[in-house]
Design an enzyme around this catalytic site. Structure first.
Site, PDB file in Angstrom:
ATOM      1  N   SER A 101       0.802  -1.253   0.148  1.00 53.18           N
ATOM      2  CA  SER A 101       0.007  -0.043  -0.231  1.00 53.18           C
ATOM      3  C   SER A 101       0.869   1.369  -0.047  1.00 53.18           C
ATOM      4  O   SER A 101       0.670   2.074  -0.854  1.00 53.18           O
ATOM      5  CB  SER A 101      -0.733  -0.025   1.176  1.00 53.18           C
ATOM      6  OG  SER A 101      -1.743  -1.076   1.158  1.00 53.18           O
ATOM      7  N   THR A 174      -4.185   6.574   3.301  1.00 55.79           N
ATOM      8  CA  THR A 174      -2.786   5.991   3.657  1.00 55.79           C
ATOM      9  C   THR A 174      -1.474   6.884   3.472  1.00 55.79           C
ATOM     10  O   THR A 174      -1.533   7.889   2.625  1.00 55.79           O
ATOM     11  CB  THR A 174      -2.488   4.724   2.597  1.00 55.79           C
ATOM     12  OG1 THR A 174      -3.716   4.127   2.373  1.00 55.79           O
ATOM     13  CG2 THR A 174      -1.384   3.874   2.568  1.00 55.79           C
ATOM     14  N   ARG A 253      -5.280   0.277  -8.777  1.00 52.78           N
ATOM     15  CA  ARG A 253      -6.224  -0.971  -8.796  1.00 52.78           C
ATOM     16  C   ARG A 253      -5.306  -2.162  -9.592  1.00 52.78           C
ATOM     17  O   ARG A 253      -5.275  -3.146  -9.294  1.00 52.78           O
ATOM     18  CB  ARG A 253      -7.520  -0.742  -9.456  1.00 52.78           C
ATOM     19  CG  ARG A 253      -8.449  -0.032  -8.515  1.00 52.78           C
ATOM     20  CD  ARG A 253      -9.618   0.498  -9.332  1.00 52.78           C
ATOM     21  NE  ARG A 253     -10.454   1.312  -8.637  1.00 52.78           N
ATOM     22  CZ  ARG A 253     -11.329   2.063  -8.817  1.00 52.78           C
ATOM     23  NH1 ARG A 253     -11.940   2.261 -10.045  1.00 52.78           N
ATOM     24  NH2 ARG A 253     -11.984   2.530  -7.975  1.00 52.78           N
ATOM     25  N   GLN A 289      -7.115 -36.604   2.170  1.00 50.89           N
ATOM     26  CA  GLN A 289      -7.822 -36.068   0.856  1.00 50.89           C
ATOM     27  C   GLN A 289      -8.614 -34.576   1.123  1.00 50.89           C
ATOM     28  O   GLN A 289      -8.408 -33.600   0.125  1.00 50.89           O
ATOM     29  CB  GLN A 289      -8.678 -37.253   0.366  1.00 50.89           C
ATOM     30  CG  GLN A 289      -8.298 -38.312   0.022  1.00 50.89           C
ATOM     31  CD  GLN A 289      -9.173 -39.232  -0.793  1.00 50.89           C
ATOM     32  OE1 GLN A 289     -10.139 -39.373  -0.307  1.00 50.89           O
ATOM     33  NE2 GLN A 289      -8.661 -40.250  -1.565  1.00 50.89           N
ATOM     34  N   GLU A 373      -9.957   1.300  -3.014  1.00 53.20           N
ATOM     35  CA  GLU A 373      -9.843   1.275  -4.440  1.00 53.20           C
ATOM     36  C   GLU A 373     -10.897   0.627  -5.226  1.00 53.20           C
ATOM     37  O   GLU A 373     -10.601  -0.318  -5.958  1.00 53.20           O
ATOM     38  CB  GLU A 373      -8.452   0.390  -4.701  1.00 53.20           C
ATOM     39  CG  GLU A 373      -7.195   1.012  -4.342  1.00 53.20           C
ATOM     40  CD  GLU A 373      -6.602   2.160  -4.865  1.00 53.20           C
ATOM     41  OE1 GLU A 373      -7.138   2.704  -5.864  1.00 53.20           O
ATOM     42  OE2 GLU A 373      -5.740   2.829  -4.177  1.00 53.20           O
TER      43      GLU A 373
END
Ligand code: FAD
Length: 394
Positions: A101, A174, A253, A289, A373
Site C-alpha cells: 500500500s 494511507t 487497482r 484427501q 480502491e
C-alpha cells in the site's frame, strides 16, 4: 510420514506461468523478492503487532530498490513495463499488504497524479525526491461521508484573489500523517480539481487513525483542512473533474490485481509447508484427501488469478486495458486472495491465529484491500454496467 520435498511442485509452477515472463521481468521480480526477504520480512510481524512502521526509513529503502513510481518515465523513475510493476507489487504484498500500500499510494496515486496532471514545475519539484523515497506522498479522495461515491465530496476550494482556500476533511488516507505532500481533491466552481498541499501548510493537519485490525503495518490518517491557503500554482493544471482521481485509482487497482496474489501465494506456501510437517492422527496432514482438496482448489484459483493478472498487464502495456477489465481483475483476485488466506488459516489450526505465521495477518489485511480502491460491490456494478448497459450505482 513426511513426503519428500523433491516431489512437491510450487503452486504457481503448476501452470508454468514463469514461461510467460520475459527475462527482465523475472530479474526484477527476483531483485524485489530478495530485498523484501532481506529487509522487510524479518520485521513485519513486529511492525504489525505494534501497529507502527518506520515509514521514512522504509520509503528510502523502497526508493533505493527503485519501486517507487517504477512504471513512470523520467524524473528519476525506472520506467519499467506494467507487468514488472505488477510483479514488484506481488513480491511486496507477499510480505504484507501494508507495505505494498505504501508503494501503491506513493507511485500509482500521488506520483502518478503529479506525473499525469501536474505542471513541469510541480513534476521537477516533487517527483525525483518521491522516486528516491526522500519525500512521501498521499492521496486524499475519500471523506467521512463520501467513499464509494466520491462525487458526494464536501471538501471545497474557493478562490481568494489568485490564491485558493481549502476546507474539508479526508478520511482513511494511507501515508497521510507521514506525507511531505498530500494530493487533495476538492470541489471548486469549475468541478473537482486536485491540489498539492505540502506538509506544514498552516491550517492543514493529519491525525493518525489508530486501533485498526487490518493494515496495521501501514500509516492511515485523516486529513483536516481548515482555511488552508494555497497559491494558484498548487493546483494540478491538467486534471478536471472526477476523471482525474479515477484515472489514478485505475493505476493503483492494477497493482492490486497482482499484489493480492502475493498475499495469497505466501499463505498457500505456508499452508503447504505446514501441512507437510504437521502430524495428525499419526499421518502427515498433507496426506489427507480433505487437505489436498483445499490445497488443490486454492492452487487452481491462484494460478487462474495469475493468468488473469498477466493478461491484464499485457493489455495495459499495449495501451488497451479498460476500466471494466481492471474491475474484473480487482474483484476476482482480491476475492480469491482473501478466500485463500482464510482457508489456509484452517489448515494451520490454532497456530494460524498467531503472528508466528502470516496467514491471519494477510487475511486481516485483505479486508482493507477488498474495500479500498473500489469495494467488491462497486467493481461488480462496473462489470454489471458493462454487461447490461444499465448503471445500478444509484
Ligand atoms: C486501510 C485503508 C486505507 C485507505 N487508503 C485510502 C487512501 O489512501 N486514499 C483515499 O482516498 N481513500 C482511502 N481509503 C478509503 C477507501 O477507498 C474507502 O473506504 C472505500 O472507497 C469505501 O468507502 P467507505 O469506506 O466510505 O464505504 P461506503 O462507500 O460507505 O460503502 C459501504 C458499503 O456499501 C457498499 N456500497 C456502496 N455503494 C453501493 C451501491 N451503489 N450499491 C450497493 N452497495 C454499495 C460498499 O460496497 C460497502 O460494502 C482507504 C481505506 C482503508 C480501509
Amino acid at each position: 510420514m513426511k513426503s519428500s520435498p523433491s516431489t512437491a511442485t510450487h503452486p504457481l509452477a503448476l501452470l508454468a506461468v514463469d514461461g510467460l515472463l520475459s527475462a527482465e521481468e523475472r530479474e526484477i521480480r527476483a531483485t524485489v523478492r530478495a530485498a523484501a526477504d532481506r529487509e522487510l520480512r524479518p520485521h513485519i510481524a513486529g511492525w504489525f503487532e505494534k501497529g507502527e512502521i518506520p515509514a521514512r526509513e522504509l520509503a528510502r529503502t523502497l526508493g533505493g530498490l527503485g519501486v517507487l513510481g517504477m512504471h513512470l518515465d523520467g524524473y528519476g523513475c525506472a520506467g519499467t513495463n506494467s507487468v514488472a510493476y505488477g510483479l514488484a507489487c506481488m513480491e511486496l504484498e507477499a510480505v504484507d499488504s501494508g507495505l505494498r500500500s505504501l508503494v501503491s499510494v506513493q507511485g500509482s496515486l500521488a506520483m502518478y497524479a503529479i506525473w499525469k496532471y501536474g505542471s513541469e514545475e510541480q513534476k521537477q519539484r516533487w517527483l525525483p525526491k518521491m522516486a528516491a523515497g526522500e519525500y512521501i506522498g498521499c492521496f486524499g479522495l475519500t471523506e467521512p461521508d463520501a467513499g464509494s461515491d466520491p462525487g458526494a465530496m464536501r471538501t471545497n476550494a474557493k478562490r481568494d484573489g489568485s490564491d485558493w482556500i481549502l476546507n474539508g476533511t479526508k478520511m482513511w488516507i494511507t501515508n497521510g500523517s507521514v506525507a511531505d505532500v498530500a494530493v487533495v481533491w476538492a470541489r471548486t466552481e469549475e468541478g473537482v480539481r486536485g491540489f498539492l498541499v505540502p506538509a506544514g501548510t498552516p491550517g492543514f493537519s493529519a491525525p493518525e487513525i489508530k486501533m485498526k485490525l487490518s493494515l496495521r503495518a501501514s500509516v492511515t490518517a485523516e486529513l483536516v483542512l481548515e482555511d488552508v491557503r494555497l497559491p494558484a500554482d498548487a493546483m494540478l493544471p491538467d486534471a478536471r473533474g472526477l476523471s482525474g482521481p479515477l484515472g489514478c485509482l485505475n493505476e493503483a487497482r492494477f497493482g492490486i490485481v497482482f499484489g493480492a496474489l502475493g498475499a495469497a501465494r505466501d499463505c498457500l506456501e505456508t499452508a503447504i509447508s505446514y501441512a507437510r510437517d504437521r502430524t495428525v492422527f499419526a499421518r502427515s496432514l498433507a496426506s489427507y484427501q480433505l487437505t489436498q482438496q483445499k490445497l488443490a482448489d486454492m492452487a487452481v484459483e491462484l494460478g487462474k488469478g495469475m493468468l488473469l493478472a498477466l493478461h491484464l498487464g499485457r493489455l495495459k502495456d499495449a495501451g488497451e486495458l479498460t476500466p471494466e477489465q481492471i474491475s474484473v481483475g480487482k474483484l476476482n483476485n482480491v476475492r480469491e486472495a482473501i478466500a485463500i488466506a482464510r482457508e489456509c488459516r484452517t489448515i494451520l489450526g490454532a497456530n494460524g491465529i498467531t503472528l508466528e505465521y502470516p496467514v491471519l495477518r494477510h487475511a486481516n489485511n485483505l479486508e482493507s484491500v477488498l474495500t479500498y480502491e473500489g469495494t467488491s460491490e462497486v467493481h461488480s456494478l462496473v462489470i454489471g454496467k458493462a454487461l447490461t448497459g444499465e448503471q445500478a450505482f444509484r
